[in-house]
Design an enzyme around this catalytic site. Structure first.
Site, PDB file in Angstrom:
ATOM      1  N   ARG A  10     -20.308   2.104  -2.856  1.00  0.00           N
ATOM      2  CA  ARG A  10     -20.661   0.770  -3.336  1.00  0.00           C
ATOM      3  C   ARG A  10     -22.116   0.533  -2.929  1.00  0.00           C
ATOM      4  O   ARG A  10     -22.514   0.864  -1.805  1.00  0.00           O
ATOM      5  CB  ARG A  10     -19.715  -0.238  -2.651  1.00  0.00           C
ATOM      6  CG  ARG A  10     -19.836  -1.627  -3.163  1.00  0.00           C
ATOM      7  CD  ARG A  10     -19.070  -1.800  -4.477  1.00  0.00           C
ATOM      8  NE  ARG A  10     -18.935  -3.189  -4.823  1.00  0.00           N
ATOM      9  CZ  ARG A  10     -19.543  -3.758  -5.866  1.00  0.00           C
ATOM     10  NH1 ARG A  10     -20.344  -3.075  -6.633  1.00  0.00           N
ATOM     11  NH2 ARG A  10     -19.322  -5.038  -6.132  1.00  0.00           N
ATOM     12  N   GLU A  61     -26.951  -3.161  -9.254  1.00  0.00           N
ATOM     13  CA  GLU A  61     -26.720  -2.351 -10.450  1.00  0.00           C
ATOM     14  C   GLU A  61     -26.312  -3.169 -11.680  1.00  0.00           C
ATOM     15  O   GLU A  61     -26.500  -2.713 -12.814  1.00  0.00           O
ATOM     16  CB  GLU A  61     -25.654  -1.288 -10.169  1.00  0.00           C
ATOM     17  CG  GLU A  61     -24.246  -1.847  -9.968  1.00  0.00           C
ATOM     18  CD  GLU A  61     -23.231  -0.741  -9.624  1.00  0.00           C
ATOM     19  OE1 GLU A  61     -23.526   0.067  -8.722  1.00  0.00           O
ATOM     20  OE2 GLU A  61     -22.161  -0.717 -10.252  1.00  0.00           O
ATOM     21  N   HIS A  93     -23.154   4.662 -11.887  1.00  0.00           N
ATOM     22  CA  HIS A  93     -21.767   4.366 -11.511  1.00  0.00           C
ATOM     23  C   HIS A  93     -20.815   5.152 -12.429  1.00  0.00           C
ATOM     24  O   HIS A  93     -19.926   4.576 -13.053  1.00  0.00           O
ATOM     25  CB  HIS A  93     -21.498   2.863 -11.590  1.00  0.00           C
ATOM     26  CG  HIS A  93     -20.357   2.427 -10.702  1.00  0.00           C
ATOM     27  ND1 HIS A  93     -20.353   1.230 -10.030  1.00  0.00           N
ATOM     28  CD2 HIS A  93     -19.184   3.026 -10.384  1.00  0.00           C
ATOM     29  CE1 HIS A  93     -19.220   1.119  -9.349  1.00  0.00           C
ATOM     30  NE2 HIS A  93     -18.502   2.201  -9.540  1.00  0.00           N
TER      31      HIS A  93
HETATM   32  P1  NAI Z   1      -9.181   4.469   0.002  1.00  0.00           P
HETATM   33  O1  NAI Z   1      -8.692   3.088   0.141  1.00  0.00           O
HETATM   34  O2  NAI Z   1      -8.210   5.553  -0.323  1.00  0.00           O
HETATM   35  O3  NAI Z   1      -9.968   4.891   1.327  1.00  0.00           O
HETATM   36  C1  NAI Z   1     -10.915   4.089   1.963  1.00  0.00           C
HETATM   37  C2  NAI Z   1     -10.994   4.563   3.411  1.00  0.00           C
HETATM   38  O4  NAI Z   1     -12.088   3.886   4.033  1.00  0.00           O
HETATM   39  C3  NAI Z   1      -9.743   4.254   4.228  1.00  0.00           C
HETATM   40  O5  NAI Z   1      -9.350   5.407   4.931  1.00  0.00           O
HETATM   41  C4  NAI Z   1     -10.208   3.157   5.175  1.00  0.00           C
HETATM   42  O6  NAI Z   1      -9.523   3.175   6.424  1.00  0.00           O
HETATM   43  C5  NAI Z   1     -11.668   3.533   5.336  1.00  0.00           C
HETATM   44  N1  NAI Z   1     -12.489   2.453   5.878  1.00  0.00           N
HETATM   45  C6  NAI Z   1     -12.297   1.112   5.801  1.00  0.00           C
HETATM   46  N2  NAI Z   1     -13.263   0.464   6.484  1.00  0.00           N
HETATM   47  C7  NAI Z   1     -14.079   1.432   6.993  1.00  0.00           C
HETATM   48  C8  NAI Z   1     -15.234   1.391   7.810  1.00  0.00           C
HETATM   49  N3  NAI Z   1     -15.738   0.231   8.271  1.00  0.00           N
HETATM   50  N4  NAI Z   1     -15.813   2.557   8.162  1.00  0.00           N
HETATM   51  C9  NAI Z   1     -15.301   3.749   7.746  1.00  0.00           C
HETATM   52  N5  NAI Z   1     -14.194   3.838   6.967  1.00  0.00           N
HETATM   53  C10 NAI Z   1     -13.592   2.690   6.587  1.00  0.00           C
HETATM   54  O7  NAI Z   1     -10.348   4.423  -1.083  1.00  0.00           O
HETATM   55  P2  NAI Z   1     -10.823   5.545  -2.091  1.00  0.00           P
HETATM   56  O8  NAI Z   1      -9.966   5.519  -3.300  1.00  0.00           O
HETATM   57  O9  NAI Z   1     -11.020   6.810  -1.369  1.00  0.00           O
HETATM   58  O10 NAI Z   1     -12.253   4.957  -2.531  1.00  0.00           O
HETATM   59  C11 NAI Z   1     -13.359   4.919  -1.621  1.00  0.00           C
HETATM   60  C12 NAI Z   1     -14.487   4.130  -2.262  1.00  0.00           C
HETATM   61  O11 NAI Z   1     -14.986   4.798  -3.417  1.00  0.00           O
HETATM   62  C13 NAI Z   1     -14.052   2.786  -2.788  1.00  0.00           C
HETATM   63  O12 NAI Z   1     -14.082   1.827  -1.773  1.00  0.00           O
HETATM   64  C14 NAI Z   1     -15.029   2.512  -3.877  1.00  0.00           C
HETATM   65  O13 NAI Z   1     -16.070   1.708  -3.363  1.00  0.00           O
HETATM   66  C15 NAI Z   1     -15.551   3.828  -4.290  1.00  0.00           C
HETATM   67  N6  NAI Z   1     -15.231   4.169  -5.679  1.00  0.00           N
HETATM   68  C16 NAI Z   1     -16.265   4.575  -6.467  1.00  0.00           C
HETATM   69  C17 NAI Z   1     -16.066   4.925  -7.767  1.00  0.00           C
HETATM   70  C18 NAI Z   1     -17.202   5.410  -8.608  1.00  0.00           C
HETATM   71  O14 NAI Z   1     -17.057   5.510  -9.832  1.00  0.00           O
HETATM   72  N7  NAI Z   1     -18.354   5.703  -8.050  1.00  0.00           N
HETATM   73  C19 NAI Z   1     -14.723   4.857  -8.366  1.00  0.00           C
HETATM   74  C20 NAI Z   1     -13.679   4.470  -7.425  1.00  0.00           C
HETATM   75  C21 NAI Z   1     -13.941   4.119  -6.138  1.00  0.00           C
END
Ligand code: NAI
Length: 338
Positions: free
Chosen positions: A235, A264, A296
């Site tokens: 993000r 963005e 993105h």
């Molecule tokens: P997820 O929910 O499976 O994993 C997120 C992880 O981050 C969890 O393990 C959580 O404990 C951890 N976390 C929470 N707060 C934290 C902190 N302060 N420091 C370190 N870790 C922390 O999410 P997923 O599906 O892996 O997605 C991750 C990110 O990818 C999303 O938050 C989203 O922003 C981004 N994303 C980007 C896309 C793109 O097209 N570029 C598409 C989908 C998601």
């Protein structure tokens, strides 16, 4: 039941048209992003379907409620662009697509890493111009290097699996460490300080929350290994962009691959090639030959689009048939994702 879509592109319309075939929905697609100024476009809708750059703040929620909208369906995982408290107060549930393809985003992060490391973006233009010199294209072996992964959720775990294949050492940080996973995957949870100090490549996979907003700023960059490669498919606001630009100018940051950018919304997903860029920060970022910005697009694979349309429509069918909303998000949910 009428669904009004906002922020759509031709590929959204194609994918949803396929997935909605045979379903009893009247669908109307708008290209513009939903916000409080154009909320009237939702007139007659039972459901509005939105994406990452639509803004559903409190005034927009009020507008939707006044128009009789009964459901906000996000066709993405993140919901930081929706005022959940306002939606709950208005009695409008919010649903999302919690995961559409962790592979897509993880593989895009690897694409950014390899392109930046081996300077593919520069080699592409050079050879087309008859320049076959290798000057400035020196990369490094991924094998034996250390990757620091912030967040160890679905996307990070796919990325770690791929990077382990290169023979990289993996350090991770997560406020909810999963030690069993770490032992199975052969990775180590460390403090952010150690992760910053030791990583050759740093990749962000945590959600945007009040805690993570601008986590990569002057202080964090100051702790990083000189020449580190920074990858952000998470993000935009995880990174303070001006601090990143300073880090790049001082050559503390060796390369940056950014699939997201904090401002963005004005540019991403649009063709602005005929316009004068009025965002000086983005313009400066784009001037570095060791920065790759993608729009993105991490999620943008056939498989992910298919999952997005099918899950979004299933959420809406569940709502229409009065079933439990398994993908509902409520105020207070920690994960504010892109
Ligand atoms: P997820 O929910 O499976 O994993 C997120 C992880 O981050 C969890 O393990 C959580 O404990 C951890 N976390 C929470 N707060 C934290 C902190 N302060 N420091 C370190 N870790 C922390 O999410 P997923 O599906 O892996 O997605 C991750 C990110 O990818 C999303 O938050 C989203 O922003 C981004 N994303 C980007 C896309 C793109 O097209 N570029 C598409 C989908 C998601």
């Amino acid at each position: 039941m009428k669904i009004v879509f906002f922020g759509t592109q031709p590929y959204d319309r194609e994918s949803f048209a396929r997935a909605a075939a045979g379903l009893p929905f009247e669908i109307c697609y708008h290209r513009s992003h939903l916000n409080s100024n154009n909320v009237l476009l939702a007139k007659g809708a039972d459901v509005v379907c939105i994406f990452v750059n639509d803004t559903v703040d409190a005034p927009t929620v009020r507008g939707l409620a006044d128009l009789g909208v009964r459901l906000i369906a996000l066709r993405c995982a993140g919901f930081n662009n929706v005022d959940l408290v306002a939606a709950a107060r208005a009695g409008i549930p919010v649903v999302r697509v919690p995961a559409y393809s962790p592979h897509a985003v993880a593989e895009h992060a690897v694409a950014l890493m390899l392109s930046l490391n081996r300077k593919i973006h520069r080699a592409y233009w050079r050879t087309r111009d008859g320049n076959f010199s290798l000057h400035g294209l020196l990369g490094f072996d991924m094998y034996g290097k250390t990757a620091g992964i912030v967040g160890t959720g679905k996307i990070a775990r796919e990325l770690i699996r791929i990077l382990k294949g290169f023979g990289m050492e993996i350090l991770a940080n997560d406020p909810h460490p999963d030690e069993r996973y770490a032992a199975d995957a052969g990775i180590r949870y460390v403090s952010l300080e150690e992760l910053y100090r030791r990583s050759d490549i740093l990749s962000l996979h945590c959600p945007l929350t009040d805690k993570t907003r601008y986590m990569i700023g002057d202080v964090a960059i100051g702790q990083m290994k000189p020449g580190v490669m920074l990858i952000n498919t998470g993000r935009g606001q995880l990174i303070h962009t001006e601090a990143l630009i300073d880090g790049l100018k001082e050559q503390k940051i060796g390369a940056a691959g950014l699939d997201v950018y904090e401002e963005e919304a004005g540019y991403f997903y649009e063709d602005t090639s005929d316009c004068i860029m009025d965002d000086d920060v983005l313009a400066r970022l784009l001037s570095f030959n060791n920065v790759i910005v993608t729009s993105h697009q991490g999620f943008f694979t056939c498989e992910a689009l298919d999952n997005i349309s099918r899950t979004t429509l299933r959420n809406i069918v569940d709502f229409a048939e009065g079933r439990e909303l398994v993908n509902e998000v409520q105020a207070g949910t920690e994960n504010q994702r892109a």
